[in-house]
Design a protein around this motif. Sequence first.
Motif, short mmCIF file in Angstrom:
data_model
loop_
_atom_site.label_atom_id
_atom_site.label_comp_id
_atom_site.label_asym_id
_atom_site.label_seq_id
_atom_site.Cartn_x
_atom_site.Cartn_y
_atom_site.Cartn_z
N SER A 171 -7.80 -2.61 -0.68
CA SER A 171 -7.37 -1.27 -0.27
C SER A 171 -6.84 -0.46 -1.44
CB SER A 171 -6.30 -1.36 0.83
OG SER A 171 -6.84 -1.96 1.97
N THR B 156 -6.67 -8.39 1.07
CA THR B 156 -6.95 -7.15 1.79
C THR B 156 -6.23 -5.99 1.12
OG1 THR B 156 -7.19 -8.40 3.84
CG2 THR B 156 -6.87 -6.02 4.06
N LEU C 92 0.84 -1.21 0.00
CA LEU C 92 0.00 0.00 0.00
C LEU C 92 0.87 1.25 0.00
CD1 LEU C 92 -2.81 -0.94 2.55
CD2 LEU C 92 -2.91 -1.00 0.06
#
Length: 118
Positions: free
Chosen positions: A66, A62, A38
């Motif tokens: 995101s 996940t 991220l």
Amino acid sequence: MAKILIVDDAEFLRMRISKMLTGEGFEVVEAENGLRALEKYQEIKPDLVLMDVTMPEMDGLTALKSIRATDTQARVIMLTALGQESVVLDAIKSGAKDFIVKPFEQERVLGAIKKILG
């Protein structure tokens, strides 16, 4: 040439993919888990992400969700081990463009990248 973010907790696999992609002229950045992915994604805005599903700290699914929440145009290919078919379906529903089953052939990886990048 295109910038590709490789996300996998296995260093040997990141090195193997990195060597393969730099040999084809791609610019490569690496991350060892979903959290770092991220951060790197926001920092470098890669053209494509190759991301493992199973990782510590934050799994690939996940991280995919995101990344896609902040960039709906993000192009992500998931790397998965055999037997994770249900995860693959969830990944595709969450916006992954393709998935590659490990262990993989170089031609499969390069073919998927070239198809998605056009």
